[in-house]
Design an enzyme around this catalytic site. Structure first.
Site, mmCIF file in Angstrom:
data_model
loop_
_atom_site.group_PDB
_atom_site.id
_atom_site.type_symbol
_atom_site.label_atom_id
_atom_site.label_comp_id
_atom_site.label_asym_id
_atom_site.label_seq_id
_atom_site.Cartn_x
_atom_site.Cartn_y
_atom_site.Cartn_z
ATOM 1 N N ASP A 1 -36.981 -35.378 -55.846
ATOM 2 C CA ASP A 1 -38.025 -34.143 -55.926
ATOM 3 C C ASP A 1 -38.191 -33.117 -54.579
ATOM 4 O OD1 ASP A 1 -40.452 -35.933 -53.028
ATOM 5 O OD2 ASP A 1 -38.623 -36.371 -53.236
ATOM 6 N N ASP B 1 -33.639 -33.526 -49.708
ATOM 7 C CA ASP B 1 -33.068 -33.805 -51.150
ATOM 8 C C ASP B 1 -32.244 -32.090 -51.474
ATOM 9 O OD1 ASP B 1 -36.105 -34.026 -51.397
ATOM 10 O OD2 ASP B 1 -35.505 -35.264 -52.675
ATOM 11 N N ASN C 1 -42.345 -34.049 -53.288
ATOM 12 C CA ASN C 1 -42.929 -32.959 -52.288
ATOM 13 C C ASN C 1 -43.453 -32.111 -53.207
ATOM 14 O OD1 ASN C 1 -41.141 -34.142 -50.153
ATOM 15 N ND2 ASN C 1 -39.333 -33.398 -51.299
ATOM 16 N N THR D 1 -33.885 -40.039 -54.106
ATOM 17 C CA THR D 1 -34.697 -39.653 -52.262
ATOM 18 C C THR D 1 -35.836 -38.974 -53.039
ATOM 19 O OG1 THR D 1 -33.710 -37.208 -53.372
ATOM 20 C CG2 THR D 1 -32.157 -39.138 -51.940
ATOM 21 N N PHE E 1 -44.505 -41.216 -47.010
ATOM 22 C CA PHE E 1 -44.273 -40.377 -47.807
ATOM 23 C C PHE E 1 -43.375 -40.889 -49.566
ATOM 24 C CE2 PHE E 1 -46.313 -37.189 -49.706
ATOM 25 C CZ PHE E 1 -45.130 -36.204 -50.979
ATOM 26 N N ASN E 2 -42.965 -41.243 -49.284
ATOM 27 C CA ASN E 2 -41.949 -41.830 -50.774
ATOM 28 C C ASN E 2 -42.674 -42.975 -51.372
ATOM 29 O OD1 ASN E 2 -40.420 -39.670 -51.514
ATOM 30 N ND2 ASN E 2 -38.970 -40.124 -50.396
ATOM 31 N N HIS F 1 -33.440 -37.116 -44.049
ATOM 32 C CA HIS F 1 -33.957 -38.235 -44.410
ATOM 33 C C HIS F 1 -33.098 -37.891 -45.198
ATOM 34 C CE1 HIS F 1 -38.245 -37.662 -41.915
ATOM 35 N NE2 HIS F 1 -38.247 -37.320 -42.818
ATOM 36 N N ASP F 2 -33.410 -37.505 -46.562
ATOM 37 C CA ASP F 2 -31.981 -38.236 -47.774
ATOM 38 C C ASP F 2 -30.588 -38.176 -47.515
ATOM 39 O OD1 ASP F 2 -35.341 -35.900 -49.505
ATOM 40 O OD2 ASP F 2 -34.830 -37.824 -49.105
HETATM 41 O O1 RIB Z 1 -40.339 -39.254 -46.069
HETATM 42 C C1 RIB Z 1 -39.505 -38.162 -46.403
HETATM 43 C C2 RIB Z 1 -39.553 -38.354 -48.174
HETATM 44 O O2 RIB Z 1 -40.455 -37.484 -48.219
HETATM 45 C C3 RIB Z 1 -38.062 -37.385 -47.923
HETATM 46 O O3 RIB Z 1 -37.217 -37.720 -49.182
HETATM 47 C C4 RIB Z 1 -38.760 -36.591 -48.204
HETATM 48 O O4 RIB Z 1 -37.926 -34.899 -49.228
HETATM 49 C C5 RIB Z 1 -39.836 -36.282 -49.365
HETATM 50 O O5 RIB Z 1 -39.451 -36.794 -50.697
HETATM 51 CA CA CA Z 2 -37.433 -36.237 -51.205
#
Ligand code: RIB
Ligand code: CA
Length: 314
Positions: free
Chosen positions: A14, A19, A43, A127, A168-169, A241-242
């Site tokens: 996303d 990403d 996102n 991701t 979040f994901n 993160h990704d």
């Molecule tokens: O929590 C972080 C994740 O959520 C990452 O993948 C960021 O790009 C969002 O997708």
């Molecule tokens: Ca992401």
């Protein structure tokens, strides 16, 4: 590395600044043969993350089919994160216009096509919210055996980042994650336990600006934007993160991983979307996830620089 020994890969995400950095790295992983890009709302909306995916592919020279996936989670309403990623989902530097049109088949069918046609098992680097992967597993259970591993960014064993317990994901689509974590398909989980340590500081990404290639400069400007909100809420650096989900496949030596049984909470007024670790194997179940717990941050940053230098310049 010869074409025949490469790992076939699907990038599902996303984009999203992190990403985008993950895909910049993936595009220069000689071990990868990127077969497809699939997008999922997260996102930002599906339209926006898909346009961003096209532009990242154009910037990095990734020439593969790109297909749109889920615009909403399996259950509930879409949550977006403009505070972190901006109105476009990838605010900051100007990016090239798309070089490839979007495929006229949905993401799940493009993923299934890649799995069916590949003589080797395929790796999915996921991701974003896990909706597309869950839909693939539901629509094509017969193709589960063609998936080598799902290397995903999501969850957190000790904290969340959108609600107290949920990342979040996973929070975006807990039902999708539940389907995935109960599928029997091997999973590498880059959760917040490692990704909040996968931090790069402004002084470190200054080097990208002066590498002498457009991709490196773009990465620096993406990080400039991505860090703005993080800094406002108290972070000293940008949490990448990704990229952990990519580097776990090609440089596992910089990570500490542990096989665990993880449950996904899909109910609960306060805990929906939590990834619940069975630390002491109290449930007596076999592990379903290889969880990344830690990393060598200095080496992580060095690798980011190494892969970005591959785009040219000094
Ligand atoms: O929590 C972080 C994740 O959520 C990452 O993948 C960021 O790009 C969002 O997708
Ligand atoms: Ca992401």
């Amino acid at each position: 590395m010869s074409e025949i020994n490469k790992r076939p890969v699907i990038l599902d995400g996303d984009p999203g600044h992190d990403d985008a950095v993950a895909w910049v790295i993936a595009a220069k992983c000689e071990e990868f043969d990127i077969k497809a890009i699939t997008t999922v709302a997260g996102n930002q909306t599906l339209e926006k993350v898909t346009y961003n995916a096209q532009r990242i592919a154009a910037l990095c020279g990734i020439d593969c089919p790109i297909a749109k996936g889920a615009a909403v989670p399996l259950v509930g309403n879409l949550i977006i994160a403009p505070g972190y990623h901006g109105v476009s989902g990838l605010d900051g530097p100007k990016l090239p216009e798309p070089k490839r049109a979007i495929e006229n088949i949905p993401a799940v069918e493009l993923m299934a096509k890649v799995l069916k046609e590949s003589k080797d098992k395929v790796t999915i680097i996921a991701t974003g919210p896990q909706t597309n992967v869950a839909c693939l597993l539901l629509a094509h259970p017969e193709l589960k055996e063609k998936i080598e591993v799902i290397s995903l960014m999501g969850g957190g064993l000790r904290n969340g980042n959108w609600t107290a317990p949920a990342e979040f994901n996973i929070l975006e689509d807990p039902e999708a994650a539940y389907i995935e974590y109960h599928s029997g398909v091997p999973i590498i989980m880059a959760g917040l336990d490692v990704t909040e340590k996968a931090m790069i500081f402004p002084s470190e990404w200054e080097e990208f600006r002066n590498m002498g290639n457009d991709v490196a400069r773009t990465v620096a400007e993406w990080l400039d934007f991505f860090f703005k909100h993080l800094h406002e809420i108290g972070w000293e650096g940008a949490t990448l993160h990704d990229p952990c989900a990519v580097l776990a496949l090609v440089h596992p030596e910089i990570f500490t991983m542990k096989d665990m049984y993880i449950e996904i909470e899909t109910k609960g007024e306060y805990c929906r979307g939590e990834t619940v670790p069975d630390w002491d194997n109290r449930l007596g179940k076999d592990s379903n996830v290889k969880v990344i717990l830690d990393l060598d941050r200095v080496r992580f940053v060095e690798l980011l620089k190494e892969y970005t230098r591959k785009y040219g310049g000094k």
